[in-house]
Write an enzyme that holds these catalytic residues in place. Structure first.
Site, mmCIF file in Angstrom:
data_model
loop_
_atom_site.group_PDB
_atom_site.id
_atom_site.type_symbol
_atom_site.label_atom_id
_atom_site.label_comp_id
_atom_site.label_asym_id
_atom_site.label_seq_id
_atom_site.Cartn_x
_atom_site.Cartn_y
_atom_site.Cartn_z
ATOM 1 N N ASP A 8 0.868 -1.179 0.000
ATOM 2 C CA ASP A 8 0.000 0.000 0.000
ATOM 3 C C ASP A 8 0.905 1.230 0.000
ATOM 4 O OD1 ASP A 8 0.891 0.270 2.616
ATOM 5 O OD2 ASP A 8 -1.098 0.247 3.528
ATOM 6 N N CYS A 65 3.342 -2.938 4.064
ATOM 7 C CA CYS A 65 2.428 -1.855 4.449
ATOM 8 C C CYS A 65 3.116 -1.101 5.584
ATOM 9 C CB CYS A 65 1.040 -2.377 4.807
ATOM 10 S SG CYS A 65 0.950 -3.510 6.206
ATOM 11 N N THR A 67 2.828 -1.535 8.875
ATOM 12 C CA THR A 67 3.244 -2.449 9.943
ATOM 13 C C THR A 67 3.523 -3.871 9.460
ATOM 14 O OG1 THR A 67 0.942 -3.052 10.325
ATOM 15 C CG2 THR A 67 1.829 -1.212 11.633
ATOM 16 N N HIS A 98 9.956 -24.311 9.201
ATOM 17 C CA HIS A 98 8.926 -25.051 9.943
ATOM 18 C C HIS A 98 7.510 -24.829 9.428
ATOM 19 C CE1 HIS A 98 11.364 -25.851 13.897
ATOM 20 N NE2 HIS A 98 12.012 -26.221 12.792
ATOM 21 N N HIS A 134 7.029 -31.468 10.830
ATOM 22 C CA HIS A 134 6.712 -30.138 10.296
ATOM 23 C C HIS A 134 5.696 -30.224 9.167
ATOM 24 C CE1 HIS A 134 9.637 -28.524 12.923
ATOM 25 N NE2 HIS A 134 10.656 -29.099 12.313
HETATM 26 C C1 RB5 Z 1 -1.944 2.651 6.645
HETATM 27 O O1 RB5 Z 1 -2.021 3.848 7.365
HETATM 28 C C2 RB5 Z 1 -1.668 1.490 7.582
HETATM 29 O O2 RB5 Z 1 -2.774 1.280 8.394
HETATM 30 C C3 RB5 Z 1 -1.342 0.240 6.784
HETATM 31 O O3 RB5 Z 1 -0.257 0.482 5.965
HETATM 32 C C4 RB5 Z 1 -0.960 -0.986 7.607
HETATM 33 O O4 RB5 Z 1 0.022 -0.692 8.526
HETATM 34 C C5 RB5 Z 1 -2.080 -1.731 8.184
HETATM 35 O O5 RB5 Z 1 -1.902 -2.811 8.761
#
Ligand code: RB5
Length: 149
Positions: A8, A65, A67, A98, A134
């Protein structure tokens, strides 16, 4: 090996960095976007990469993204996908050895490009141990995947 890679807006710059790593490794890739830092919705790109993996059009997927978490949750909604978020080399290695992870997600707001590069290198180059316990456990995961459809 061929991979699909997507992000994203919040993971766009990390995706661009990871494409350089793939090129250095000689791994061919399909970039499903996004192509700028303009705001988009991460599930749309998670779906593109996850379906490419689930349908066998690529061997593995990479998603970035902010996070890594929203991408991971979204990708795991697609049958056949085993997505993991890994921001350290040990987790990346074990997710292959694994868990036979077929999608890797990382967060640009969590990890710098240097660590992300190392994580991706290890994840790409590590094989599933297969056989024995596994494989049996991964098979059980996929039974859950099937049951939850
Ligand atoms: C975008 O602001 C953020 O929410 C997205 O990139 C991500 O981290 C969501 O899990």
């Amino acid at each position: 090996m061929k991979v699909a890679i997507g992000s994203d807006h919040a993971g766009f710059h990390l995706k661009e960095e990871l494409k350089k790593t793939l090129e250095d490794l000689g791994v061919s890739y399909e970039d499903v976007g996004t192509n700028s830092a303009s705001s988009v919705d991460y599930p749309d790109y998670a779906e593109k990469v996850a379906r490419a993996v689930a349908e066998g059009r690529v061997d593995r997927g990479i998603l970035c993204c902010g996070t890594g978490l929203g991408m991971c949750i979204s990708a795991n909604k697609i049958h056949g996908v085993r997505a993991v978020t890994a921001h350290d080399v040990f987790s990346a290695e074990m997710s292959r050895r694994h868990n036979n992870a077929n999608v890797l997600t990382m967060g640009e707001r969590v990890v710098g490009p240097g660590i992300a590069d190392q994580v991706l290198r290890v994840w790409i180059n590590t094989e599933f141990e297969g056989g024995g316990r596994h494989e049996a456990r991964v098979n059980k995961m996929m039974v859950l995947d099937e049951a939850g459809k």
